[in-house]
Design an enzyme around this catalytic site. Structure first.
Site, PDB file in Angstrom:
ATOM      1  N   SER A  12       0.855  -1.185   0.000  1.00 38.78           N
ATOM      2  CA  SER A  12       0.000   0.000   0.000  1.00 38.78           C
ATOM      3  C   SER A  12       0.890   1.233   0.000  1.00 38.78           C
ATOM      4  O   SER A  12       2.088   1.153   0.310  1.00 38.78           O
ATOM      5  CB  SER A  12      -0.870   0.002   1.275  1.00 38.78           C
ATOM      6  N   TYR A  52      -1.880  -1.035  10.231  1.00 39.51           N
ATOM      7  CA  TYR A  52      -1.877  -1.249   8.775  1.00 39.51           C
ATOM      8  C   TYR A  52      -0.542  -0.802   8.179  1.00 39.51           C
ATOM      9  O   TYR A  52       0.062  -1.512   7.371  1.00 39.51           O
ATOM     10  CB  TYR A  52      -3.042  -0.466   8.170  1.00 39.51           C
TER      11      TYR A  52
END
Length: 275
Positions: free
Chosen positions: A156, A169
């Site tokens: 990401s 995350y």
């Protein structure tokens, strides 16, 4: 004309919908058979609904509509033994594995000081440890075949820069970079390349849900309002990219066009990581 992946086999996690389903379909269109796994149920601590058996069945239908074979299993990637069994069964039926798309993942949001232990552990277990297990399930087959291959982890933009309310995350997605670079060194003698893709927001259920919309103005905002609010995150004037954009990056890294790329972190992020 033969496709880019004629005679190849893709192993993809999170295959029931979103990016994983798109990878499966597009690779099938390019000649690949598919080993597909998905948890196919809700995940504790995650605020949006998980994929379902029906979703995975639809992925199977769509791949078979391309006249390609697919071996699909319901597997939680946190379950190392089940994941290895699923890959072994897929290879037994399809003959090999060439491309690994370690795509499955979740998104949840909380400030660090307020984050529960369960939220932290679930994130790390799925978005990092499960990715390691995915690679472990495929590596013995890739090495045994002796003709190389490609492993691509879906990271990401949060794997390139820190983001507020996403400490777990960001930690997991940064961890994938270290994992990929380590495996790239370890597996290079076997002609196995290992890379990461770093998307900005992607137009899937992971962002198109009430929990994510709540961060951008409220759970009931329209798609157009959400798009307007999300656009400033990126350098280019767009709110999110399409699943096809990520699939094309995966195909590039895994095809002959990317045959000398390994240990690479490839942003497909409309400039988000540089903003």
């Amino acid at each position: 004309m033969a496709g880019r992946f004629e005679g190849k086999v893709l192993f993809v996690t999170g295959a029931a919908r979103g990016q994983g389903r798109n990878h499966a379909i597009k690779f099938a269109q390019e000649g690949a058979d598919v080993i597909a796994v998905d948890i196919a149920h809700d995940v504790d601590t995650v605020g949006y609904p998980g994929a379902t058996q029906a979703d995975l069945d639809e992925t199977v239908r769509l791949v078979e509509a391309q006249d390609r074979r697919i071996v699909a299993s319901i597997v939680d990637i946190r379950d190392r033994a089940a994941l290895i069994s699923a890959v072994d069964a897929g290879v037994a039926q399809l003959g090999r594995v060439d491309v690994v798309s370690s795509n499955a993942g979740i998104a949840t949001f909380a400030p660090a000081a307020e984050m529960s232990e369960d939220m932290w552990r679930t994130m790390i277990d799925i978005n990092l440890t499960g990715q390691f297990f995915t690679a472990q399930a495929a590596i013995p087959h890739l090495v045994r075949q002796g003709d190389g291959g490609s492993i691509v982890f879906t990271s990401s933009t949060a794997g390139l820069k820190g983001m507020a309310n996403l400490p777990h995350y960001s930690a997991a997605k940064h961890g994938l970079v270290g994992l990929a670079r380590s495996l790239a060194n370890e597996l290079a003698p076997h002609k196995i390349r290992v890379n990461t893709i770093h998307p900005t927001n992607v137009d899937t259920v992971m962002i198109q849900n009430t929990e994510t919309k709540a961060l951008f103005g409220g759970p009931d905002i329209t798609r157009e309002q959400f798009a307007e609010a999300a656009t400033p995150m990126n350098m280019l004037p767009i709110p999110w990219v399409d699943v096809d954009d990520i699939t094309e990056a995966l195909m590039y890294l895994s095809s002959d066009a990317g045959r000398f790329l390994t240990g690479v972190s490839l942003p497909v992020d409309a400039g988000m990581s540089q903003k």
